[in-house]
Design a protein around this motif. Structure first.
Motif: not given
Length: 72
Positions: A19-45
């Protein structure tokens, strides 16, 4: 991420069931909820998988096969 935060990624293994997981935060370190995250192949598409962050800004993708990916 829509250019509004940073993503901290974690690669867990290279075998089936990885699996691949992570956390998205703003510049102050606060969590950004309900953000759309896309996993893309390194080569594009098109996106391989799409998810949304939870209340803590966390996301997770289950990977069918190991490979190189980009997060957007």
């Amino acid at each position: 991420m829509n250019g509004r935060g940073t993503a901290a990624n974690s690669w867990a293994g290279a075998a089936a069931g990885a699996s691949l997981s992570g956390t998205i935060t703003d510049s102050l370190g606060a969590a950004i909820q309900h953000a759309k995250v896309e996993l893309l192949a390194a080569g594009g598409g098109p996106a391989v998988q799409i998810t949304t962050t939870d209340a803590g800004g966390r996301y997770r993708f289950a990977l069918a096969a190991p490979g190189r990916f980009r997060i957007r």
